[in-house]
Design an enzyme around this catalytic site. Structure first.
Site, PDB file in Angstrom:
ATOM      1  N   GLU A  57      -5.978  -7.628   2.233  1.00 41.80           N
ATOM      2  CA  GLU A  57      -4.953  -7.414   1.208  1.00 41.80           C
ATOM      3  C   GLU A  57      -4.363  -6.024   1.421  1.00 41.80           C
ATOM      4  OE1 GLU A  57      -4.868  -8.851  -3.250  1.00 41.80           O
ATOM      5  OE2 GLU A  57      -6.147  -7.083  -3.041  1.00 41.80           O
TER       6      GLU A  57
ATOM      7  N   SER B  29      -5.137   4.637  -4.325  1.00 43.40           N
ATOM      8  CA  SER B  29      -5.481   4.327  -2.935  1.00 43.40           C
ATOM      9  C   SER B  29      -6.416   3.127  -2.930  1.00 43.40           C
ATOM     10  CB  SER B  29      -6.145   5.522  -2.250  1.00 43.40           C
ATOM     11  OG  SER B  29      -7.353   5.862  -2.920  1.00 43.40           O
ATOM     12  N   LYS B  30      -6.706   2.637  -1.741  1.00 40.80           N
ATOM     13  CA  LYS B  30      -7.504   1.423  -1.638  1.00 40.80           C
ATOM     14  C   LYS B  30      -8.268   1.418  -0.319  1.00 40.80           C
ATOM     15  CE  LYS B  30      -6.748  -3.584  -2.027  1.00 40.80           C
ATOM     16  NZ  LYS B  30      -5.706  -4.559  -2.419  1.00 40.80           N
ATOM     17  N   ILE B  31      -9.508   0.934  -0.380  1.00 40.28           N
ATOM     18  CA  ILE B  31     -10.301   0.758   0.836  1.00 40.28           C
ATOM     19  C   ILE B  31     -10.111  -0.666   1.327  1.00 40.28           C
ATOM     20  CG2 ILE B  31     -12.619   0.728   1.829  1.00 40.28           C
ATOM     21  CD1 ILE B  31     -13.429   2.766  -0.296  1.00 40.28           C
TER      22      ILE B  31
END
Length: 366
Positions: A154, A360-362
């Site tokens: 994603e 933010s995103k991992i």
């Protein structure tokens, strides 16, 4: 940016969901035998009949999925369940019973609060299931059983397909546990099979999309908004509210419908619209009463209603109809509506829905 067809990853990921759901259903359900397929659990030491209580946990979008998981597990499998925010589980008392099962939900498997809570559970000997997109994570190393979300990577920071696929997996898990307890499940399997095609027809209907765009334009004129829902729809409205905040920077809050009466009514006027998810027929009279009260307070009302519902639609400022379907299908239709609303409001305001500010995103591969 996404591809030549869609402007942003978020749009691509929203519209990919019917196919992802169809694939997951076909992988997890044997329609010939009317049974659920969870080899990960069948090959583990978990004995469903010995479970006295289930704790579902996560953070953010994953916590909203956990709330849904607890509700469907109690409803379908009749196992006492609770959803707790991972950052709030600070006492070993939560894990004092050997018959507790912990179900942790984290897209990346790296959420620090969730990982720390899982470590605490492991130190207390609690059996754990991880619902995640990655099997190469800190959370996966701690868990006893790993169940893949199977949403694929994603790219958009605002979660869409990982949330929807988590709901589906938790629904399937609940039906599987019910089957193990000799609870009749054939009607659930019959209804779940209809979800992918129903969703595909819905989001590929130009009239539906144009209506969502029109309502998005309407919403974009406001600075504050409330989302209301009951039962299994409460986690969905929480997620819808979160998506709007993330992508549009409009202040939004999700409430259990009746809870809005307790203090928050003082805020309502013509400048604060309310979106109410009123597709649950068993609460028709309560939804009717709430809409009447919202109208009397001059708050603009946007209602998500079952197709063909005329009485409630006449009372609202804006209405979006979803196909009349089973109780297990409605949360999926409502989820897609809220994702698309957030996406189109974001575009209307000139934002990049893939890259919300300050977030933010991992992203991890399986």
């Amino acid at each position: 940016m996404s591809d030549s067809k869609n402007r942003y990853f978020m749009e691509t990921e929203i519209f990919s969901q019917p196919n992802l759901i169809d694939s997951s259903i076909n992988n997890r359900i044997s329609f010939d035998n009317s049974t659920l397929l969870f080899p990960e659990i069948e090959n583990s030491k978990l004995n469903v009949l010995s479970i006295s209580r289930i704790i579902f946990t996560g953070m953010g979008t994953s916590y909203n999925a956990a709330l849904y998981g607890a509700k469907v597990m109690e409803e379908i499998a009749k196992i006492p369940s609770i959803a707790l925010n991972a950052s709030e589980i600070s006492s070993d008392n939560f894990f004092s019973n050997d018959e507790i099962l912990l179900v942790s939900i984290t897209q990346s498997g790296e959420s620090s609060d969730t990982v720390e809570m899982m470590k605490k559970a492991r130190s207390n000997g609690v059996l754990q299931i991880l619902v995640s997109e990655s099997n190469k994570s800190k959370a996966c190393n701690i868990s006893d059983i790993y169940l893949p979300i199977n949403s694929g990577i994603e790219h958009s920071i605002a979660a869409t397909k990982t949330f929807t696929m988590s709901l589906l997996l938790l629904l399937q898990l609940s039906i599987f546990f019910a089957e193990k307890k000799s609870i009749f499940i054939s009607h659930y399997i019959k209804e779940i099979k209809k979800i992918p095609l129903g969703l595909a027809d819905f989001i590929n209907d130009k009239k539906v999309i144009n209506n969502i765009k029109e309502i998005s334009k309407y919403i974009s004129n406001y600075n504050n908004i409330f989302y209301l829902g009951r039962g299994k729809l409460f986690p969905v409205v929480l997620e819808g509210s979160l998506k709007l905040k993330e992508t549009s920077y409009i202040h939004s809050e999700g409430y259990i419908s009746e809870e809005l009466r307790h203090g928050t009514f003082a805020l309502l006027d013509k400048n604060i619209p309310v979106i109410i998810c009123a597709t649950d027929d068993e609460n028709y009279e309560k939804n009717l009463s709430m809409i009447k009260d919202l109208v009397s307070l001059k708050s603009p009302v946007i209602a998500i209603l079952n197709e063909g519902e005329k009485k409630l639609s006449k009372m609202t400022n804006k209405t979006l109809f979803i196909p009349k379907s089973s109780n297990i299908s409605i949360p999926f239709f409502s989820t897609l509506v809220f994702q698309l609303l957030a996406y189109y409001v974001s575009l209307k305001l000139g934002n990049n829905p893939d890259l919300p500010r300050n977030l933010s995103k991992i992203i991890k591969n399986s």
